[in-house]
Design a protein around this motif. Sequence first.
Motif, PDB file in Angstrom:
ATOM      1  N   ALA A   1      -0.168  -0.059  -0.847  1.00 30.77           N
ATOM      2  CA  ALA A   1      -1.364  -0.849  -0.542  1.00 30.77           C
ATOM      3  C   ALA A   1      -2.108  -0.224   0.631  1.00 30.77           C
ATOM      4  O   ALA A   1      -1.499   0.239   1.599  1.00 30.77           O
ATOM      5  CB  ALA A   1      -0.978  -2.284  -0.209  1.00 30.77           C
ATOM      6  N   GLY A   2      -3.410  -0.194   0.525  1.00 31.05           N
ATOM      7  CA  GLY A   2      -4.224   0.351   1.602  1.00 31.05           C
ATOM      8  C   GLY A   2      -5.670  -0.053   1.430  1.00 31.05           C
ATOM      9  O   GLY A   2      -6.018  -0.841   0.545  1.00 31.05           O
ATOM     10  N   LYS A   3      -6.522   0.507   2.291  1.00 30.53           N
ATOM     11  CA  LYS A   3      -7.946   0.233   2.245  1.00 30.53           C
ATOM     12  C   LYS A   3      -8.724   1.540   2.290  1.00 30.53           C
ATOM     13  O   LYS A   3      -8.398   2.428   3.095  1.00 30.53           O
ATOM     14  CB  LYS A   3      -8.371  -0.639   3.434  1.00 30.53           C
ATOM     15  N   ILE A   4      -9.726   1.640   1.438  1.00 29.72           N
ATOM     16  CA  ILE A   4     -10.617   2.798   1.486  1.00 29.72           C
ATOM     17  C   ILE A   4     -11.453   2.726   2.763  1.00 29.72           C
ATOM     18  O   ILE A   4     -12.071   1.691   3.055  1.00 29.72           O
ATOM     19  CB  ILE A   4     -11.526   2.849   0.253  1.00 29.72           C
ATOM     20  N   VAL A   5     -11.445   3.818   3.511  1.00 31.86           N
ATOM     21  CA  VAL A   5     -12.272   3.915   4.724  1.00 31.86           C
ATOM     22  C   VAL A   5     -13.650   4.462   4.359  1.00 31.86           C
ATOM     23  O   VAL A   5     -14.683   3.889   4.702  1.00 31.86           O
ATOM     24  CB  VAL A   5     -11.597   4.813   5.776  1.00 31.86           C
TER      25      VAL A   5
ATOM     26  N   ILE B   1      -8.141   7.002   2.841  1.00 28.28           N
ATOM     27  CA  ILE B   1      -7.506   5.703   2.658  1.00 28.28           C
ATOM     28  C   ILE B   1      -6.595   5.406   3.842  1.00 28.28           C
ATOM     29  O   ILE B   1      -5.804   6.260   4.260  1.00 28.28           O
ATOM     30  CB  ILE B   1      -6.686   5.651   1.350  1.00 28.28           C
ATOM     31  N   ASP B   2      -6.716   4.205   4.364  1.00 32.82           N
ATOM     32  CA  ASP B   2      -5.897   3.741   5.487  1.00 32.82           C
ATOM     33  C   ASP B   2      -4.728   2.927   4.941  1.00 32.82           C
ATOM     34  O   ASP B   2      -4.928   1.864   4.348  1.00 32.82           O
ATOM     35  CB  ASP B   2      -6.753   2.890   6.429  1.00 32.82           C
ATOM     36  N   PHE B   3      -3.509   3.439   5.131  1.00 27.36           N
ATOM     37  CA  PHE B   3      -2.299   2.751   4.685  1.00 27.36           C
ATOM     38  C   PHE B   3      -1.588   2.044   5.846  1.00 27.36           C
ATOM     39  O   PHE B   3      -0.389   1.807   5.787  1.00 27.36           O
ATOM     40  CB  PHE B   3      -1.348   3.746   4.015  1.00 27.36           C
TER      41      PHE B   3
ATOM     42  N   GLU C   1      -0.470   5.184   8.248  1.00 30.36           N
ATOM     43  CA  GLU C   1      -1.075   6.519   8.241  1.00 30.36           C
ATOM     44  C   GLU C   1      -2.388   6.481   7.469  1.00 30.36           C
ATOM     45  O   GLU C   1      -2.610   5.607   6.622  1.00 30.36           O
ATOM     46  CB  GLU C   1      -0.127   7.552   7.620  1.00 30.36           C
ATOM     47  N   VAL C   2      -3.249   7.441   7.791  1.00 34.51           N
ATOM     48  CA  VAL C   2      -4.503   7.622   7.068  1.00 34.51           C
ATOM     49  C   VAL C   2      -4.405   8.931   6.301  1.00 34.51           C
ATOM     50  O   VAL C   2      -4.059   9.970   6.869  1.00 34.51           O
ATOM     51  CB  VAL C   2      -5.711   7.655   8.035  1.00 34.51           C
ATOM     52  N   LYS C   3      -4.687   8.879   4.987  1.00 31.39           N
ATOM     53  CA  LYS C   3      -4.550  10.068   4.148  1.00 31.39           C
ATOM     54  C   LYS C   3      -5.873  10.381   3.459  1.00 31.39           C
ATOM     55  O   LYS C   3      -6.637   9.480   3.113  1.00 31.39           O
ATOM     56  CB  LYS C   3      -3.466   9.852   3.081  1.00 31.39           C
ATOM     57  N   ASN C   4      -6.107  11.689   3.260  1.00 35.60           N
ATOM     58  CA  ASN C   4      -7.257  12.170   2.508  1.00 35.60           C
ATOM     59  C   ASN C   4      -6.796  12.641   1.136  1.00 35.60           C
ATOM     60  O   ASN C   4      -5.777  13.327   1.023  1.00 35.60           O
ATOM     61  CB  ASN C   4      -7.936  13.328   3.235  1.00 35.60           C
ATOM     62  N   PHE C   5      -7.561  12.292   0.098  1.00 36.69           N
ATOM     63  CA  PHE C   5      -7.221  12.671  -1.269  1.00 36.69           C
ATOM     64  C   PHE C   5      -8.384  13.409  -1.908  1.00 36.69           C
ATOM     65  O   PHE C   5      -9.552  13.034  -1.745  1.00 36.69           O
ATOM     66  CB  PHE C   5      -6.906  11.432  -2.115  1.00 36.69           C
ATOM     67  N   SER C   6      -8.046  14.445  -2.662  1.00 35.61           N
ATOM     68  CA  SER C   6      -9.036  15.129  -3.495  1.00 35.61           C
ATOM     69  C   SER C   6      -9.062  14.466  -4.873  1.00 35.61           C
ATOM     70  O   SER C   6      -8.166  13.702  -5.233  1.00 35.61           O
ATOM     71  CB  SER C   6      -8.691  16.619  -3.622  1.00 35.61           C
TER      72      SER C   6
END
Length: 245
Positions: free
Chosen positions: A215-219, A229-231, A234-239
């Motif tokens: 579960a997270g939120k799109i930043v 996305i903020d989990f 941690e905050v992760k970047n996706f291609s």
Amino acid sequence: MIMHKAYVGQKIIHLECVDSTNNYTANVFKSGAIDSGTVILTDIQTNGRGQREKAWQSDAFSNLLVSVAADLNLWKINNIISLNHIVALALREFLSKHASDVKIKWPNDIMIKGRKVAGILIETQMTSVQRKSVIGFGVNINQTSFEAPRATSLFLESSKLHQPKALLFEAIDALNYFIDLYHEHGEFYLFEQYNEHLWKREEQHLFHFNEQEKAGKIVSSTMEGQLVIDFEEEVKNFSNGEVIY
């Protein structure tokens, strides 16, 4: 919308049936048979494609199936990410005239009330001197049933039958409008507009990646086209293709 210059739609070619409007447009554009801005429209597409070679299902004579030849040097558009922002915002704009709660699902789908109504496929041919793209998009207009579980159409959302060819001119107007905005205000302005209309932005949602669900939120998206996305931990970047939601 007030347009200052027509980049798209100087010529419209209608084909009753074709395997893929993107394939057809790419071939005739490469051969020099059509100019930048030419629009290819079909009633029946026998081998439509979406992102990552997914099939695009469309009932005959029911939807808007379009490709546009685009010379990015002539249009003075710096990169494909900005072109995607232009097209996504244009489709969202014209669909918002006919339905409410229209959002952009990163990177290039359009949603109405959480259901997919349109998809975009931009394919580009780059050389040392040329930057030519084919902008393909499909919009579900009057279709009533879908194999995909989370799909919709303008008819299902508005209870009104629409004439796809008439809606094409609204889409063309919107494309020219947002190309103008790009030139007047710059790529960062459209980047901010794109992020403002992102589906599920700042909402708690489940995301699937690396064989896990979190579960997270799109930043936001990034100027490089990634999704942030903020989990919480941690905050992760996706291609594109790395996360499903």
